[in-house]
Structure formats: structure tokens, C-alpha cells
Design an enzyme around this catalytic site. Structure first.
Site, mmCIF file in Angstrom:
data_model
loop_
_atom_site.group_PDB
_atom_site.id
_atom_site.type_symbol
_atom_site.label_atom_id
_atom_site.label_comp_id
_atom_site.label_asym_id
_atom_site.label_seq_id
_atom_site.Cartn_x
_atom_site.Cartn_y
_atom_site.Cartn_z
ATOM 1 N N ASP A 1 2.602 -4.117 17.313
ATOM 2 C CA ASP A 1 2.285 -2.706 17.519
ATOM 3 C C ASP A 1 2.308 -1.922 16.212
ATOM 4 O O ASP A 1 1.797 -0.813 16.144
ATOM 5 C CB ASP A 1 3.310 -2.060 18.466
ATOM 6 C CG ASP A 1 2.926 -2.211 19.932
ATOM 7 O OD1 ASP A 1 1.723 -2.281 20.227
ATOM 8 O OD2 ASP A 1 3.838 -2.250 20.775
ATOM 9 N N THR B 1 -2.917 12.630 8.597
ATOM 10 C CA THR B 1 -2.556 11.641 9.604
ATOM 11 C C THR B 1 -3.810 10.793 9.881
ATOM 12 O O THR B 1 -4.700 10.737 9.044
ATOM 13 C CB THR B 1 -2.012 12.335 10.868
ATOM 14 O OG1 THR B 1 -2.888 13.413 11.236
ATOM 15 C CG2 THR B 1 -0.621 12.910 10.608
ATOM 16 N N TYR C 1 0.835 -1.205 0.000
ATOM 17 C CA TYR C 1 0.000 0.000 0.000
ATOM 18 C C TYR C 1 0.868 1.252 0.000
ATOM 19 O O TYR C 1 0.613 2.209 -0.750
ATOM 20 C CB TYR C 1 -0.913 -0.015 1.223
ATOM 21 C CG TYR C 1 -1.820 1.177 1.350
ATOM 22 C CD1 TYR C 1 -2.922 1.335 0.509
ATOM 23 C CD2 TYR C 1 -1.596 2.146 2.328
ATOM 24 C CE1 TYR C 1 -3.770 2.430 0.634
ATOM 25 C CE2 TYR C 1 -2.426 3.233 2.459
ATOM 26 C CZ TYR C 1 -3.514 3.372 1.618
ATOM 27 O OH TYR C 1 -4.349 4.459 1.742
ATOM 28 N N LYS D 1 0.933 4.221 -2.866
ATOM 29 C CA LYS D 1 0.541 5.600 -2.565
ATOM 30 C C LYS D 1 1.678 6.575 -2.873
ATOM 31 O O LYS D 1 1.435 7.703 -3.310
ATOM 32 C CB LYS D 1 0.107 5.721 -1.101
ATOM 33 C CG LYS D 1 -1.103 4.887 -0.727
ATOM 34 C CD LYS D 1 -2.341 5.249 -1.546
ATOM 35 C CE LYS D 1 -3.077 6.451 -1.020
ATOM 36 N NZ LYS D 1 -4.360 6.675 -1.723
ATOM 37 N N ARG E 1 0.037 8.316 17.896
ATOM 38 C CA ARG E 1 -0.527 8.761 16.632
ATOM 39 C C ARG E 1 -1.132 10.160 16.765
ATOM 40 O O ARG E 1 -1.582 10.564 17.830
ATOM 41 C CB ARG E 1 -1.636 7.793 16.162
ATOM 42 C CG ARG E 1 -1.176 6.375 15.856
ATOM 43 C CD ARG E 1 -0.311 6.315 14.623
ATOM 44 N NE ARG E 1 0.057 4.946 14.273
ATOM 45 C CZ ARG E 1 1.193 4.361 14.638
ATOM 46 N NH1 ARG E 1 2.072 5.027 15.386
ATOM 47 N NH2 ARG E 1 1.470 3.127 14.257
#
Length: 242
Positions: A198, A92, A64, A68, A136
Site C-alpha cells: 500500500d 500533494t 528520491y 528532494k 491521498r
């Protein structure tokens, strides 16, 4: 993580079909969406728009990510050969009403909202993949939508632009889960399954370029946005993508 070839092939086809069709139809401005996962796995932080092609992405979703990245390459080529202002934004982690809340393939925050809601209804614990330590930057979909419209109308660069909250607004997955639990009034146990990956521990992105254009931009506070999204999900559970 299990379907890198699938994501690579599908997204390369999407990129080429959309941009080439836009060219053939005389469309001179296209705004595509990239992803923060496109950045190199081994890098310095915060990441910015100049670092996209500086090394391989994280191995978990390399298909992916590389597909992109190619949008940025194609945008530059369409400008060089045809003068088209095709550009891209790099949001984000997005969440909000009408998102994909599917537990298996939804965006992380929305999937966790669904998982927590189901656990509350069933009286079970919430099982979170990983340790909860990864951090994040989450952006509310309505904030992102307004920024994409601005890019379409005002942003003239071919180079992509990161659309993100500030670096200091980054939170851990554990903090995000706690916000969801509070918003849904979930009182049960939250279990972090450390036998599962993770992924990238951090993807801290700089929005300095965005702030040079829009120094006074404000974002919906995360706790408020999480609460509004949870309220929407509960009220619209029957039609939500689950």
C-alpha cells in the site's frame, strides 16, 4: 521503489545543476517542486512545512525523498551566502491533462485512468495495487499551475509552502478508482491486490500556510477534475504519455 539509488543520484545532480546555473546566470528567484513523500514516515498529522526534516521518510522511496529534501537545504544556503530567494513548493498528488499516464511509472491517479481505460477496451478487470485503503489529497494540475505562478510572483519566503486541497478533501484510493470508473463508464470488476504494498497509508497535509496568504482560494472539485482528465485522455490517447 526498486531504484532508490538511481533516483537519489539523478535528483541530486538535477538540484545542483539547476540551482548553481541559476546562481551563475544571476537568477534571483527560483521555485522548485518538492513532493509530499519527503515528510517523515513516523509523524503526526496533518503534516506541515516545519516537519520536513524531523525523521526518515518512508523506506519505499527514501532515495528520491532525501534528494528532494536537499533542495530545501540548498535554498537556505543560497539565501544565506548570496541572498537569492530560491524557494520550493510541496504539491500533494498531482494529476491532469498531459500527465504521465504510464501504468508502471505514472502518477497514481493518471496511471489508474490508463489502466481502467485499457480494461474497458479489452473487457478485462482493473487490478489495483494494494487494498485501496491509503488516503491521498489530489490536486488538479491546472489549479497547481496557477498557484505556482502566484508563488513565483508573490511569495517571498525561503521556507517551502505546501500547495494542497483541504484536509477534508482527502480520499481513499478506492474512492478515487470509483470516480475514474464512473467517469470512463467502466462496468467491469475492480480487484484490489493485497499482495502488493500500500505504501504510506496517509500523507495528510495542512494547507493552513497557503490559506493564510490566500484565504479565498478555491480548487476544482475532484470528481469534476477526474472527469475532465478522463475526457482529455480518451480524446488524446494517441499523443498521451502511456
Amino acid at each position: 521503489m526498486r531504484e532508490n539509488l538511481h533516483f537519489l543520484r539523478d535528483n541530486i545532480k538535477i538540484n545542483d545543476n539547476v540551482l548553481q546555473t541559476a546562481h551563475e546566470m544571476g537568477v534571483t528567484k527560483v521555485v522548485s517542486c518538492l513532493s509530499s513523500c519527503i515528510f517523515p514516515d513516523k509523524t503526526t498529522y496533518p503534516i506541515d512545512e516545519t516537519m520536513i526534516h524531523n525523521g526518515p521518510p518512508h523506506d519505499s522511496n527514501f532515495g528520491y525523498s532525501h534528494a528532494k529534501r536537499m533542495i530545501d537545504v540548498q535554498n537556505r544556503a543560497y539565501f544565506q551566502q548570496h541572498g537569492h530567494r530560491y524557494t520550493a513548493v510541496i504539491p500533494t498528488n498531482v494529476f491532469g491533462p498531459y500527465d504521465n499516464f504510464n501504468i508502471e511509472n505514472g502518477h497514481v491517479l493518471s496511471a489508474l485512468i490508463n489502466k481502467t481505460y485499457k480494461a474497458k477496451k479489452e473487457g478485462t478487470s482493473v487490478n489495483v495495487c494494494g487494498s485501496g485503503a491509503p488516503r491521498r489529497q489530489f490536486i488538479y494540475s491546472l489549479d497547481l499551475g496557477r498557484l505556482i505562478i502566484w508563488v513565483l510572483r508573490e511569495y517571498e519566503e525561503i521556507d517551502p509552502i505546501i500547495l494542497s486541497v483541504d484536509e477534508e478533501d482527502e480520499v481513499s484510493i478506492k474512492e478515487a478508482v470509483d470516480m475514474i470508473a464512473k467517469a470512463l463508464d467502466f462496468k467491469g470488476k475492480i480487484h484490489f491486490d493485497t499482495t502488493l504494498s500500500d505504501g504510506q497509508l496517509r500523507k495528510t497535509a495542512s494547507n493552513a500556510k497557503l490559506r493564510r496568504y490566500l484565504p479565498d482560494i478555491t480548487f476544482t472539485p475532484l470528481k469534476e477534475a477526474v472527469k475532465m482528465t478522463c475526457d482529455w485522455f480518451v480524446a488524446n490517447y494517441d499523443i498521451a504519455r502511456t
